[in-house]
Design a protein around this motif. Structure first.
Motif, PDB file in Angstrom:
ATOM      1  N   THR A 285       0.714  -1.064  -0.124  1.00  0.00           N
ATOM      2  CA  THR A 285      -0.147   0.077   0.081  1.00  0.00           C
ATOM      3  C   THR A 285       0.862   1.441   0.169  1.00  0.00           C
ATOM      4  N   ARG A 286       2.204   1.180   0.098  1.00  0.00           N
ATOM      5  CA  ARG A 286       2.847   2.412   0.149  1.00  0.00           C
ATOM      6  C   ARG A 286       2.909   3.025  -1.233  1.00  0.00           C
ATOM      7  N   PRO A 287       2.390   4.346  -1.157  1.00  0.00           N
ATOM      8  CA  PRO A 287       2.234   5.116  -2.602  1.00  0.00           C
ATOM      9  C   PRO A 287       3.480   5.269  -3.178  1.00  0.00           C
ATOM     10  N   GLU A 288       4.788   5.391  -2.476  1.00  0.00           N
ATOM     11  CA  GLU A 288       6.081   5.671  -3.339  1.00  0.00           C
ATOM     12  C   GLU A 288       6.245   4.545  -4.174  1.00  0.00           C
ATOM     13  N   ILE A 289       6.147   3.169  -3.444  1.00  0.00           N
ATOM     14  CA  ILE A 289       6.335   1.843  -4.051  1.00  0.00           C
ATOM     15  C   ILE A 289       5.493   1.832  -5.470  1.00  0.00           C
ATOM     16  N   SER A 290       4.137   1.911  -5.158  1.00  0.00           N
ATOM     17  CA  SER A 290       3.401   2.046  -6.407  1.00  0.00           C
ATOM     18  C   SER A 290       3.737   2.922  -7.589  1.00  0.00           C
ATOM     19  N   GLN A 291       4.176   4.110  -6.995  1.00  0.00           N
ATOM     20  CA  GLN A 291       4.452   5.100  -7.933  1.00  0.00           C
ATOM     21  C   GLN A 291       5.794   4.759  -8.845  1.00  0.00           C
ATOM     22  N   GLN A 371      15.405   0.497  -4.306  1.00  0.00           N
ATOM     23  CA  GLN A 371      15.959   1.345  -3.024  1.00  0.00           C
ATOM     24  C   GLN A 371      14.774   1.728  -2.309  1.00  0.00           C
ATOM     25  N   ILE A 372      13.574   2.082  -3.061  1.00  0.00           N
ATOM     26  CA  ILE A 372      12.418   2.534  -2.231  1.00  0.00           C
ATOM     27  C   ILE A 372      11.822   1.381  -1.330  1.00  0.00           C
ATOM     28  N   ARG A 373      11.793   0.135  -1.746  1.00  0.00           N
ATOM     29  CA  ARG A 373      11.471  -0.845  -1.305  1.00  0.00           C
ATOM     30  C   ARG A 373      12.556  -1.290   0.088  1.00  0.00           C
ATOM     31  N   SER A 374      13.792  -1.057  -0.210  1.00  0.00           N
ATOM     32  CA  SER A 374      14.660  -1.226   0.943  1.00  0.00           C
ATOM     33  C   SER A 374      14.284  -0.130   2.115  1.00  0.00           C
ATOM     34  N   ALA A 375      14.161   1.144   1.548  1.00  0.00           N
ATOM     35  CA  ALA A 375      14.157   2.405   2.474  1.00  0.00           C
ATOM     36  C   ALA A 375      12.898   2.385   3.246  1.00  0.00           C
ATOM     37  N   THR A 376      11.849   1.673   2.593  1.00  0.00           N
ATOM     38  CA  THR A 376      10.420   1.470   3.147  1.00  0.00           C
ATOM     39  C   THR A 376      10.453   0.579   4.430  1.00  0.00           C
ATOM     40  N   GLU A 377      11.172  -0.549   4.008  1.00  0.00           N
ATOM     41  CA  GLU A 377      11.297  -1.461   5.289  1.00  0.00           C
ATOM     42  C   GLU A 377      12.062  -1.205   6.375  1.00  0.00           C
ATOM     43  N   PHE A 378      13.068  -0.451   5.906  1.00  0.00           N
ATOM     44  CA  PHE A 378      13.966   0.290   7.216  1.00  0.00           C
ATOM     45  C   PHE A 378      12.918   1.309   7.814  1.00  0.00           C
TER      46      PHE A 378
END
Length: 462
Positions: A285-291, A371-378
């Motif tokens: 659901t994170r919009p940055e990942i979908s974007q 990178q966004i997926r990794s930063a989101t998990e962090f």
């Protein structure tokens, strides 16, 4: 007598004017809670307005890309005036050097250029000329170039929608942080005021004991020093409220001169979701990942467009033309249609360079998604751990304030009876103030940490 009444009336009028002014100022105070603050921020925040304009621009790009697949109709017209028209001279007999029908070539007499009777002057064209053209073109086959461009524009539009959603999430977090920063600053003022009241009470007890000769002047001096320190902390706390309010008004795009008041509480909802489930929710659901994923798909479409640049394309065309001048008795009308093929032969290797550029952009987008997926998990892990820490501190300090208040009550009684010095009483007062500050800070950290966790996963936690 009149001169004596005038100053009195003037002062009364001034007082009434000040009273009305103060009442009007009090009425202008805007009371804000968290809900209406979020609404005001959505309406006034410049970052949101900029993201909304980007979305409108992306929507316009869809229409532009769709237009490339539709027929194009154009019309043109012109009026031309020739002051002098082109003229030519021909022989009167056997014009343009051909024999008159029925006569023998051998019997023809050779016209003389010196004899004007043998020459005829002709005009070609006209002085007034009107022309109009209607042109229709329609792409027929271009290896999917225009369709891929249209799909890429739609994907970019969806990506801009996700960017706007991400901007809303970021704004929501910013509003929570600024709102609770003002709220905790206001609570710090209350704590500082309570500390001043306690020290004032201590000073009164010390002064009474000194006046009775029961103690030395040491306790009075120490209480006065402690009172000055408490009042300094109160001044800093009040200034902290003003600073937090200015930051809050700036975030909401309100005038800094506008008077506001913040109302709210530190609510502590329980969270039963585990960390692994939160990380899974964030990836979904994170919009940055979908974007980023949508931009990656758009990059693939742009690569497909780039690969068609050096391929032939076929188009249909049709033209309708009219022309008229003063020499014509009837307007000329010409209609034509046909197919046109464009075959690129050599473009200076521009198509190859365009493909390489599109491939590089696509690779960057793919790396960006990782990178966004990794930063989101962090971010989720950090927010979750910070929330657990704040919750633990709240539980630890749940009884601390009550215990510190009881300690101050006992120490005050002991000080009144001369059983302890002012040093012991001051220590208990400082411990009470620190316990209240720590508890407020833990409550603040929890509600803000919850907002950070919700922003990290891209949705509300029920």
């Amino acid at each position: 007598m009149n001169s004596g009444r005038f100053p009195y009336s003037k002062w009364v009028g001034t007082f009434l004017l000040l009273l009305v002014t103060c009442s009007a100022s009090a009425e202008k105070v805007k009371v804000l809670n968290l809900e209406n603050s979020l609404q005001i921020a959505k309406e006034n925040n410049l970052t949101i307005q900029s993201a909304e304009q980007n979305l409108k621009s992306a929507e316009a790009q869809i229409r532009t890309a769709r237009a490339a697949m539709l027929p194009r109709l154009a019309a043109s017209g012109n009026y031309t005036y020739f002051k002098d028209v082109q003229k030519s001279v021909i022989y009167a007999q056997g014009g343009f050097g051909f024999p008159i029908p029925g006569e023998e070539t051998n019997g023809m007499s050779t016209p003389s250029p010196d004899n004007e009777a043998d020459l005829i002057e002709l005009e070609f064209g006209a002085h007034h000329n009107v022309q109009g053209t209607v042109n229709l073109t329609q792409p027929v086959f271009a290896w999917g170039r225009y369709y891929y461009g249209y799909q890429a524009a739609k994907l970019r539009y969806e990506a801009e929608k996700k960017e706007l959603a991400a901007a809303y999430e970021k704004l929501r977090l910013d509003v929570h942080e600024a709102f609770y920063r003002v709220l905790i600053a206001q609570e710090f003022v209350k704590v500082a005021e309570q500390s001043v009241a306690l020290v004032q009470k201590q000073l009164g007890i010390a002064q009474t004991s000194f006046d009775a000769g029961a103690t030395t002047n040491f306790d009075v001096l120490r209480a006065k020093v402690q009172l000055a320190n408490s009042e300094s902390q109160l001044i800093r706390a009040k200034n902290g409220v003003k600073t937090a309010q200015n930051a809050y008004k700036t975030l909401l795009n309100l005038s800094l001169s506008e008077q506001i008041s913040v109302e709210g509480s530190f609510e502590i909802p329980e969270i039963q979701i585990q960390l692994d489930e939160l990380i899974k929710l964030a990836f979904e659901t994170r919009p940055e990942i979908s974007q980023s994923q949508l931009n990656e798909q758009a990059g693939q479409k742009q690569l497909s467009v780039a690969k068609t640049r050096n391929l032939p394309d076929l188009a249909f065309f049709s033209n309708y033309q009219i022309s008229h001048n003063e020499r014509l008795t009837q307007m000329n009308r010409i209609w034509s249609l046909g197919l046109q093929i464009n075959i690129p032969i050599f473009d200076g290797f521009a198509s190859r360079a365009g493909v390489q550029q599109s491939e590089s952009i696509l690779k960057q987008l793919q790396l960006g998604t990782k990178q966004i997926r990794s930063a989101t998990e962090f971010e989720v892990r950090n927010a979750y751990l910070a929330l657990l820490e704040a919750k633990t501190l709240i539980n630890v300090q749940r009884e601390t304030v009550a215990q510190a208040q009881e300690s101050v009550r006992i120490a005050t009684l002991q000080f009144e009876n001369g059983m302890i010095t002012s040093v012991g009483l001051t220590d208990t007062q400082l411990a009470l103030m620190q316990a209240k500050v720590n508890r407020l800070q833990a409550l603040h950290d929890y509600v803000v940490g919850l907002a950070k966790l919700e922003k990290a996963i891209g949705q509300r936690i029920q």
